[in-house]
Structure formats: C-alpha cells, structure tokens
Scaffold this active site. Structure first.
Site, PDB file in Angstrom:
ATOM      1  N   ASP A  33       0.775  -1.255   0.000  1.00  0.00           N
ATOM      2  CA  ASP A  33       0.000   0.000   0.000  1.00  0.00           C
ATOM      3  C   ASP A  33       0.806   1.305   0.000  1.00  0.00           C
ATOM      4  O   ASP A  33       0.447   2.243   0.730  1.00  0.00           O
ATOM      5  CB  ASP A  33      -0.959   0.013   1.203  1.00  0.00           C
ATOM      6  CG  ASP A  33      -1.987  -1.105   1.142  1.00  0.00           C
ATOM      7  OD1 ASP A  33      -1.845  -1.993   0.287  1.00  0.00           O
ATOM      8  OD2 ASP A  33      -2.922  -1.101   1.959  1.00  0.00           O
ATOM      9  N   ASP A  75      -4.593  -0.730  -1.795  1.00  0.00           N
ATOM     10  CA  ASP A  75      -5.953  -0.510  -1.325  1.00  0.00           C
ATOM     11  C   ASP A  75      -6.726   0.036  -2.520  1.00  0.00           C
ATOM     12  O   ASP A  75      -6.249   0.945  -3.202  1.00  0.00           O
ATOM     13  CB  ASP A  75      -5.895   0.576  -0.230  1.00  0.00           C
ATOM     14  CG  ASP A  75      -6.561   0.163   1.059  1.00  0.00           C
ATOM     15  OD1 ASP A  75      -6.841  -1.023   1.251  1.00  0.00           O
ATOM     16  OD2 ASP A  75      -6.805   1.066   1.885  1.00  0.00           O
ATOM     17  N   HIS A  77     -10.589   0.898  -3.036  1.00  0.00           N
ATOM     18  CA  HIS A  77     -11.937   0.865  -2.469  1.00  0.00           C
ATOM     19  C   HIS A  77     -12.996   1.486  -3.377  1.00  0.00           C
ATOM     20  O   HIS A  77     -12.753   2.519  -3.997  1.00  0.00           O
ATOM     21  CB  HIS A  77     -11.957   1.647  -1.148  1.00  0.00           C
ATOM     22  CG  HIS A  77     -11.081   1.096  -0.063  1.00  0.00           C
ATOM     23  ND1 HIS A  77     -11.004  -0.251   0.230  1.00  0.00           N
ATOM     24  CD2 HIS A  77     -10.257   1.721   0.820  1.00  0.00           C
ATOM     25  CE1 HIS A  77     -10.170  -0.424   1.246  1.00  0.00           C
ATOM     26  NE2 HIS A  77      -9.696   0.743   1.616  1.00  0.00           N
ATOM     27  N   SER A  83     -15.225   0.828   5.304  1.00  0.00           N
ATOM     28  CA  SER A  83     -14.241   1.426   6.230  1.00  0.00           C
ATOM     29  C   SER A  83     -14.308   2.955   6.226  1.00  0.00           C
ATOM     30  O   SER A  83     -13.605   3.594   7.002  1.00  0.00           O
ATOM     31  CB  SER A  83     -12.821   0.973   5.876  1.00  0.00           C
ATOM     32  OG  SER A  83     -12.311   1.687   4.770  1.00  0.00           O
ATOM     33  N   HIS A  94     -10.486   7.041   1.140  1.00  0.00           N
ATOM     34  CA  HIS A  94      -9.095   6.966   0.675  1.00  0.00           C
ATOM     35  C   HIS A  94      -8.982   5.862  -0.361  1.00  0.00           C
ATOM     36  O   HIS A  94      -9.765   4.911  -0.352  1.00  0.00           O
ATOM     37  CB  HIS A  94      -8.147   6.686   1.856  1.00  0.00           C
ATOM     38  CG  HIS A  94      -8.427   5.371   2.517  1.00  0.00           C
ATOM     39  ND1 HIS A  94      -9.393   5.221   3.488  1.00  0.00           N
ATOM     40  CD2 HIS A  94      -7.898   4.134   2.314  1.00  0.00           C
ATOM     41  CE1 HIS A  94      -9.444   3.961   3.865  1.00  0.00           C
ATOM     42  NE2 HIS A  94      -8.553   3.265   3.159  1.00  0.00           N
ATOM     43  N   LYS A 119      -6.880  -4.876  -3.271  1.00  0.00           N
ATOM     44  CA  LYS A 119      -7.629  -5.391  -2.113  1.00  0.00           C
ATOM     45  C   LYS A 119      -8.625  -4.350  -1.622  1.00  0.00           C
ATOM     46  O   LYS A 119      -8.502  -3.165  -1.960  1.00  0.00           O
ATOM     47  CB  LYS A 119      -6.657  -5.793  -1.001  1.00  0.00           C
ATOM     48  CG  LYS A 119      -5.863  -4.620  -0.455  1.00  0.00           C
ATOM     49  CD  LYS A 119      -4.835  -5.112   0.540  1.00  0.00           C
ATOM     50  CE  LYS A 119      -4.072  -3.983   1.166  1.00  0.00           C
ATOM     51  NZ  LYS A 119      -4.889  -3.046   1.945  1.00  0.00           N
ATOM     52  N   GLU A 126     -13.362  -5.414   4.380  1.00  0.00           N
ATOM     53  CA  GLU A 126     -12.419  -4.420   4.912  1.00  0.00           C
ATOM     54  C   GLU A 126     -11.102  -4.432   4.134  1.00  0.00           C
ATOM     55  O   GLU A 126     -10.632  -3.408   3.677  1.00  0.00           O
ATOM     56  CB  GLU A 126     -12.186  -4.689   6.414  1.00  0.00           C
ATOM     57  CG  GLU A 126     -11.071  -3.892   7.033  1.00  0.00           C
ATOM     58  CD  GLU A 126     -11.092  -2.405   6.694  1.00  0.00           C
ATOM     59  OE1 GLU A 126     -10.144  -1.957   6.014  1.00  0.00           O
ATOM     60  OE2 GLU A 126     -12.022  -1.695   7.095  1.00  0.00           O
ATOM     61  N   ALA A 154       0.277   0.551   6.315  1.00  0.00           N
ATOM     62  CA  ALA A 154       0.852   1.140   7.497  1.00  0.00           C
ATOM     63  C   ALA A 154       1.156   0.020   8.502  1.00  0.00           C
ATOM     64  O   ALA A 154       0.430  -0.972   8.573  1.00  0.00           O
ATOM     65  CB  ALA A 154      -0.128   2.137   8.118  1.00  0.00           C
ATOM     66  N   CYS A 158      -2.437  -2.362   7.625  1.00  0.00           N
ATOM     67  CA  CYS A 158      -2.313  -3.335   6.536  1.00  0.00           C
ATOM     68  C   CYS A 158      -1.054  -4.190   6.641  1.00  0.00           C
ATOM     69  O   CYS A 158      -1.087  -5.374   6.300  1.00  0.00           O
ATOM     70  CB  CYS A 158      -2.426  -2.634   5.197  1.00  0.00           C
ATOM     71  SG  CYS A 158      -4.119  -2.040   4.963  1.00  0.00           S
TER      72      CYS A 158
HETATM   73  C1  VGL Z   1      -4.725   1.127   5.572  1.00  0.00           C
HETATM   74  C2  VGL Z   1      -6.221   2.224   6.907  1.00  0.00           C
HETATM   75  C3  VGL Z   1      -7.209   2.027   5.972  1.00  0.00           C
HETATM   76  C4  VGL Z   1      -3.326   0.629   5.374  1.00  0.00           C
HETATM   77  C5  VGL Z   1      -5.699   0.913   4.626  1.00  0.00           C
HETATM   78  O1  VGL Z   1      -2.892   0.466   4.206  1.00  0.00           O
HETATM   79  O2  VGL Z   1      -2.633   0.392   6.378  1.00  0.00           O
HETATM   80  N1  VGL Z   1      -4.988   1.765   6.708  1.00  0.00           N
HETATM   81  N2  VGL Z   1      -6.940   1.375   4.842  1.00  0.00           N
HETATM   82 ZN    ZN Z   2      -8.293   1.225   3.220  1.00  0.00          ZN
END
Ligand code: VGL
Ligand code: ZN
Length: 214
Positions: A33, A75, A77, A83, A94, A119, A126, A154, A158
C-alpha cells in the site's frame, strides 16, 4: 582475557544479533500500500510515510537483480466502502478506485514484472490484509514462494494484518523495519503492532542485513 579463539575480537565489529540475509529462490518481496493517499498530501497520510520509499527502492533493486518475484498490494476501495466514515467506518475516504489517491507513489521503482494485488475492492470487505479476498496466496504458491519480505504502509494496519496472515499461512515472514511506518491513531499502535508481529514469529531486518551479504 579476550583472544581470537574466544571469538570476542572477531565480534567487536559485527553485532552478534545482526543477521546476514541472502535472498534466493523461494523468496519474494511484498510492498504493501505505498499509495498517494497514504503519503503527505493524501487523504489518509501516514506520518513519515514517504520515508519508506527510498529503502523500498533498494529492496526492490535487490530482488529484481536476483530475478525474485515482487508483489505490490494496493488498497482499491469503491466509493461506498465499509471502512469509510460515511458508512460507519473509522477512516476518511481513501484509495478510491480510479482516483489519483489510489495510485502507487510515483517515485516507487516498481519493475514491470511486479505482481499487483488489489484489495478492499468490494464495499463489505475491509481488506486490511493483502490476503483478504485476494488471490495472493495462490500466486505466491504458484511462484514457489516460501519466505516473504514485507514492507510498506501502514505498520499498525495493513502491514500488521498481512503479516499475521502470512505467518498463519506458513510463510517464513520478514518485516523490513526501515521500510514501514505507522498511522499511530493511538501513539503506541505502531510499537504494539511491531511487538505482536515479533511475538507471532516475524523476523525484523533492515537493509544492511541484506547488503552485508554482498
Ligand atoms: C490502511 C487504513 C485504511 C493501510 C488501509 O494500508 O494500512 N490503513 N486502509
Ligand atoms: Zn483502506
């Protein structure tokens, strides 16, 4: 008294606990990510998120040089993802599909051969983990991967969820300690995530551990 035979002299310049890691057949790099929305100016900027890019580029170069597979998760979405705060989730919107925020960081040197894993693509899933609702496991198995080297964003979301799954699925899992950063919604989240991953059996390494091998 210390002498060469006791080992003490030889050890003075190389810390005993620093592993030397040689990457080889059966190893794969997974970059989690590293997308614009998680970088400065993005909708869900991770503090210091941009600092993972340089080290990741150096890990990428090492894996590419050795002809080892690179996987990169994103990510991805839908606008009504579960989320997002509007749906009762914890996050601002995001990495929405087909927006700039979902794009990988421009200065991340991904090889053409990189295997992209999208993903969180369905509203109700989620998708923190790169294994959640994706075909990552099958693709890793097809590539005969046994050891997975994980970095990116992060640490406390993730990366953590991905590492949990990787270990549970039986991959020997390395976490790139110089190429992860945490959201730290609670200040201790990143450290707690690192402690959990270590407890589960992940091995923490840094660039020098690979570079010392050559
Ligand atoms: C993430 C919060 C929401 C990540 C993804 O990539 O860590 N954190 N979606
Ligand atoms: Zn996310």
């Amino acid at each position: 008294m210390s002498n060469v035979c006791s080992g003490k002299v030889a050890l003075e310049n190389s810390p005993v606990d620093a592993p030397v890691i040689t990457v080889h057949h059966g190893d794969a790099l997974l970059v989690v990510d590293v997308q614009k929305d998680f970088l400065p100016g993005g909708n869900l900027a991770v503090p210091g998120g941009e600092e993972v890019i340089d080290p990741l580029n150096r890990y990428l170069a090492r894996f590419v040089q050795r002809n080892l597979p690179v996987f990169v998760s994103g990510d991805c979405h839908p606008p009504d993802h579960c989320s997002f705060q509007a749906q009762g989730g914890p996050w601002p919107p995001h990495c929405v599909i087909n927006t700039q925020g979902a794009a990988f960081a421009e200065n991340l040197s991904l090889p053409y051969s990189a295997n992209v894993v999208r993903k969180g693509t369905t509203p109700e899933c989620e998708g923190y983990s790169a294994f959640d609702g994706t075909d990552l496991q099958g693709r890793l198995c097809a590539a005969k991967v046994l050891r997975l080297f994980v970095g990116g964003l992060a640490t406390d979301h993730c990366v953590l969820h991905t590492v949990r799954d990787a270990i549970e699925l039986g991959f020997k899992t390395f976490v790139l300690r110089d190429a992860i950063r945490a959201v730290n919604a609670r200040p201790e989240d990143g450290e707690a995530a690192e402690a959990e991953m270590a407890e589960l059996g992940a091995t923490f390494i840094q660039l020098e551990d690979l570079l010392r091998a050559h």
